[in-house]
Design a protein around this motif. Structure first.
Motif, PDB file in Angstrom:
ATOM      1  N   MET A  67       0.087  52.571  70.396  1.00 14.08           N
ATOM      2  CA  MET A  67       0.901  51.397  70.068  1.00 14.08           C
ATOM      3  C   MET A  67       2.379  51.728  70.248  1.00 14.08           C
ATOM      4  O   MET A  67       2.764  52.901  70.201  1.00 14.08           O
ATOM      5  CB  MET A  67       0.691  50.985  68.605  1.00 14.08           C
ATOM      6  N   ILE A  68       3.164  50.670  70.410  1.00 17.25           N
ATOM      7  CA  ILE A  68       4.621  50.775  70.381  1.00 17.25           C
ATOM      8  C   ILE A  68       5.098  49.808  69.302  1.00 17.25           C
ATOM      9  O   ILE A  68       4.685  48.642  69.289  1.00 17.25           O
ATOM     10  CB  ILE A  68       5.252  50.406  71.738  1.00 17.25           C
ATOM     11  N   VAL A  69       5.918  50.317  68.384  1.00 18.21           N
ATOM     12  CA  VAL A  69       6.516  49.453  67.359  1.00 18.21           C
ATOM     13  C   VAL A  69       8.025  49.663  67.350  1.00 18.21           C
ATOM     14  O   VAL A  69       8.523  50.693  67.793  1.00 18.21           O
ATOM     15  CB  VAL A  69       5.941  49.717  65.939  1.00 18.21           C
ATOM     16  N   ARG A  70       8.724  48.681  66.822  1.00 12.05           N
ATOM     17  CA  ARG A  70      10.188  48.760  66.715  1.00 12.05           C
ATOM     18  C   ARG A  70      10.587  49.749  65.621  1.00 12.05           C
ATOM     19  O   ARG A  70       9.782  50.119  64.782  1.00 12.05           O
ATOM     20  CB  ARG A  70      10.758  47.373  66.430  1.00 12.05           C
ATOM     21  N   ASP A  71      11.844  50.148  65.644  1.00  7.53           N
ATOM     22  CA  ASP A  71      12.398  51.044  64.628  1.00  7.53           C
ATOM     23  C   ASP A  71      12.581  50.288  63.309  1.00  7.53           C
ATOM     24  O   ASP A  71      13.701  50.093  62.835  1.00  7.53           O
ATOM     25  CB  ASP A  71      13.757  51.595  65.079  1.00  7.53           C
ATOM     26  N   GLU A  72      11.494  49.850  62.754  1.00  4.35           N
ATOM     27  CA  GLU A  72      11.482  49.127  61.482  1.00  4.35           C
ATOM     28  C   GLU A  72      10.507  49.850  60.562  1.00  4.35           C
ATOM     29  O   GLU A  72       9.311  49.949  60.869  1.00  4.35           O
ATOM     30  CB  GLU A  72      11.040  47.669  61.673  1.00  4.35           C
ATOM     31  N   ARG A  73      11.025  50.328  59.442  1.00  2.97           N
ATOM     32  CA  ARG A  73      10.215  51.146  58.541  1.00  2.97           C
ATOM     33  C   ARG A  73       8.909  50.465  58.142  1.00  2.97           C
ATOM     34  O   ARG A  73       7.846  51.094  58.173  1.00  2.97           O
ATOM     35  CB  ARG A  73      11.040  51.506  57.301  1.00  2.97           C
ATOM     36  N   ASP A  74       8.945  49.196  57.799  1.00  2.00           N
ATOM     37  CA  ASP A  74       7.733  48.512  57.358  1.00  2.00           C
ATOM     38  C   ASP A  74       6.688  48.422  58.474  1.00  2.00           C
ATOM     39  O   ASP A  74       5.487  48.547  58.218  1.00  2.00           O
ATOM     40  CB  ASP A  74       8.041  47.129  56.777  1.00  2.00           C
ATOM     41  N   GLN A  75       7.119  48.241  59.718  1.00  2.00           N
ATOM     42  CA  GLN A  75       6.182  48.192  60.844  1.00  2.00           C
ATOM     43  C   GLN A  75       5.549  49.559  61.090  1.00  2.00           C
ATOM     44  O   GLN A  75       4.352  49.654  61.384  1.00  2.00           O
ATOM     45  CB  GLN A  75       6.893  47.719  62.109  1.00  2.00           C
ATOM     46  N   ILE A  76       6.350  50.606  60.960  1.00  2.00           N
ATOM     47  CA  ILE A  76       5.831  51.962  61.153  1.00  2.00           C
ATOM     48  C   ILE A  76       4.822  52.287  60.057  1.00  2.00           C
ATOM     49  O   ILE A  76       3.707  52.759  60.345  1.00  2.00           O
ATOM     50  CB  ILE A  76       6.990  52.997  61.159  1.00  2.00           C
ATOM     51  N   VAL A  77       5.180  52.012  58.807  1.00  4.02           N
ATOM     52  CA  VAL A  77       4.289  52.274  57.674  1.00  4.02           C
ATOM     53  C   VAL A  77       2.974  51.516  57.841  1.00  4.02           C
ATOM     54  O   VAL A  77       1.888  52.072  57.647  1.00  4.02           O
ATOM     55  CB  VAL A  77       4.967  51.909  56.336  1.00  4.02           C
ATOM     56  N   GLU A  78       3.070  50.255  58.220  1.00  2.71           N
ATOM     57  CA  GLU A  78       1.861  49.434  58.396  1.00  2.71           C
ATOM     58  C   GLU A  78       0.930  50.044  59.436  1.00  2.71           C
ATOM     59  O   GLU A  78      -0.278  50.135  59.221  1.00  2.71           O
ATOM     60  CB  GLU A  78       2.259  48.016  58.803  1.00  2.71           C
ATOM     61  N   GLN A  79       1.483  50.473  60.574  1.00  2.00           N
ATOM     62  CA  GLN A  79       0.636  51.055  61.620  1.00  2.00           C
ATOM     63  C   GLN A  79       0.057  52.395  61.176  1.00  2.00           C
ATOM     64  O   GLN A  79      -1.120  52.680  61.409  1.00  2.00           O
ATOM     65  CB  GLN A  79       1.415  51.218  62.924  1.00  2.00           C
ATOM     66  N   LEU A  80       0.863  53.229  60.532  1.00  2.00           N
ATOM     67  CA  LEU A  80       0.356  54.513  60.041  1.00  2.00           C
ATOM     68  C   LEU A  80      -0.790  54.289  59.052  1.00  2.00           C
ATOM     69  O   LEU A  80      -1.838  54.953  59.142  1.00  2.00           O
ATOM     70  CB  LEU A  80       1.472  55.326  59.382  1.00  2.00           C
ATOM     71  N   ARG A  81      -0.603  53.368  58.120  1.00  2.00           N
ATOM     72  CA  ARG A  81      -1.659  53.090  57.129  1.00  2.00           C
ATOM     73  C   ARG A  81      -2.940  52.600  57.803  1.00  2.00           C
ATOM     74  O   ARG A  81      -4.049  52.978  57.404  1.00  2.00           O
ATOM     75  CB  ARG A  81      -1.180  52.044  56.126  1.00  2.00           C
ATOM     76  N   GLU A  82      -2.763  51.748  58.801  1.00  2.00           N
ATOM     77  CA  GLU A  82      -3.943  51.234  59.512  1.00  2.00           C
ATOM     78  C   GLU A  82      -4.741  52.386  60.109  1.00  2.00           C
ATOM     79  O   GLU A  82      -5.969  52.427  59.988  1.00  2.00           O
ATOM     80  CB  GLU A  82      -3.505  50.252  60.605  1.00  2.00           C
ATOM     81  N   TRP A  83      -4.055  53.306  60.751  1.00  2.00           N
ATOM     82  CA  TRP A  83      -4.760  54.437  61.377  1.00  2.00           C
ATOM     83  C   TRP A  83      -5.300  55.421  60.351  1.00  2.00           C
ATOM     84  O   TRP A  83      -6.373  55.979  60.544  1.00  2.00           O
ATOM     85  CB  TRP A  83      -3.853  55.119  62.387  1.00  2.00           C
ATOM     86  N   VAL A  84      -4.591  55.644  59.256  1.00  2.00           N
ATOM     87  CA  VAL A  84      -5.101  56.535  58.204  1.00  2.00           C
ATOM     88  C   VAL A  84      -6.407  55.978  57.643  1.00  2.00           C
ATOM     89  O   VAL A  84      -7.319  56.732  57.308  1.00  2.00           O
ATOM     90  CB  VAL A  84      -4.047  56.729  57.087  1.00  2.00           C
ATOM     91  N   ASN A  85      -6.531  54.664  57.582  1.00  2.00           N
ATOM     92  CA  ASN A  85      -7.735  54.020  57.049  1.00  2.00           C
ATOM     93  C   ASN A  85      -8.812  53.780  58.100  1.00  2.00           C
ATOM     94  O   ASN A  85      -9.865  53.220  57.784  1.00  2.00           O
ATOM     95  CB  ASN A  85      -7.366  52.699  56.370  1.00  2.00           C
ATOM     96  N   ASP A  86      -8.587  54.200  59.318  1.00  2.00           N
ATOM     97  CA  ASP A  86      -9.521  54.006  60.422  1.00  2.00           C
ATOM     98  C   ASP A  86     -10.311  55.297  60.638  1.00  2.00           C
ATOM     99  O   ASP A  86      -9.742  56.324  61.007  1.00  2.00           O
ATOM    100  CB  ASP A  86      -8.746  53.630  61.690  1.00  2.00           C
ATOM    101  N   ASP A  87     -11.604  55.249  60.436  1.00  2.00           N
ATOM    102  CA  ASP A  87     -12.454  56.431  60.592  1.00  2.00           C
ATOM    103  C   ASP A  87     -12.497  56.950  62.026  1.00  2.00           C
ATOM    104  O   ASP A  87     -12.974  58.063  62.263  1.00  2.00           O
ATOM    105  CB  ASP A  87     -13.882  56.128  60.134  1.00  2.00           C
ATOM    106  N   ARG A  88     -12.007  56.160  62.972  1.00  2.00           N
ATOM    107  CA  ARG A  88     -12.016  56.580  64.371  1.00  2.00           C
ATOM    108  C   ARG A  88     -10.758  57.358  64.750  1.00  2.00           C
ATOM    109  O   ARG A  88     -10.599  57.742  65.900  1.00  2.00           O
ATOM    110  CB  ARG A  88     -12.168  55.371  65.291  1.00  2.00           C
ATOM    111  N   VAL A  89      -9.858  57.610  63.780  1.00  2.00           N
ATOM    112  CA  VAL A  89      -8.616  58.341  64.040  1.00  2.00           C
ATOM    113  C   VAL A  89      -8.562  59.575  63.142  1.00  2.00           C
ATOM    114  O   VAL A  89      -8.654  59.462  61.928  1.00  2.00           O
ATOM    115  CB  VAL A  89      -7.386  57.441  63.784  1.00  2.00           C
TER     116      VAL A  89
END
Length: 180
Positions: A50-72
């Motif tokens: 993924m590519i996200v903007r330099d926005e802390r909330d967008q980065i956190v959201e994507q990181l959390r999504e992947w941390v909760n994804d058993d495929r990552v």
């Protein structure tokens, strides 16, 4: 010194790549491409990108999504680790970490010093663990991504790497989250 134990079988890990940038898109994401090329050449699996903007909330959201994804198993981000006001990737990562891998930043600085001298002091590369997932924040330059992958991450994500590596402890990263 480290070595590869050829008696062990290679175990591929599933790695997601996150580019943090206000200006990059898929066509000109050189750092993301550098990581993807190296991940796949090493025999690992690109789990997502993924590519996200330099926005802390967008980065956190994507990181959390992947941390909760058993495929990552691993998340590597590139970009936003510098000192300017828009550089918020490190803060986003630290919001997610359960444990920080303190030595990652130190080792990255040592590797960088050999290439760029004292300019290495401007990077805030970091690593940590959350929910059984490794997370690493790298600078946004292709050279920094090459250095981090070639000198640190590739060996540590090779199960055959001795005397120890990140892969062999993966099954125990989330043991504190399991019921007793």
């Amino acid at each position: 010194m480290s070595r590869i134990d050829e008696s062990k079988e290679f175990i591929p890990v599933r790695i997601a790549v996150l580019t943090v940038s206000d200006t990059r898109d898929a066509a000109d994401d050189k750092s993301g491409n550098t990581l993807v090329d190296r991940i796949e050449a090493a025999g690992h699996i690109l789990a997502d990108r993924m590519i996200v903007r330099d926005e802390r909330d967008q980065i956190v959201e994507q990181l959390r999504e992947w941390v909760n994804d058993d495929r990552v198993d691993v998340v590597i981000s590139t970009g936003g680790t510098g000192l300017t006001g828009r550089d918020v990737t490190v803060e986003a990562h630290r919001e997610i970490y359960e444990k920080e891998i303190d030595a990652f930043g130190t080792v990255f600085t040592i590797v960088s010093m050999k290439k760029i001298g004292t300019s290495a002091v401007q990077s805030r590369a970091t690593g940590g663990v959350a929910g059984g997932t490794y997370l690493f924040a790298l600078p946004g330059s292709p050279g920094a991504c090459k250095d981090a992958w070639d000198e640190i991450l590739e060996p540590q994500f090779d199960y055959r790497h001795a005397p120890c590596n990140f892969v062999e402890i993966m099954p125990r990263l989330d043991e504190h989250l399991r019921r007793k």
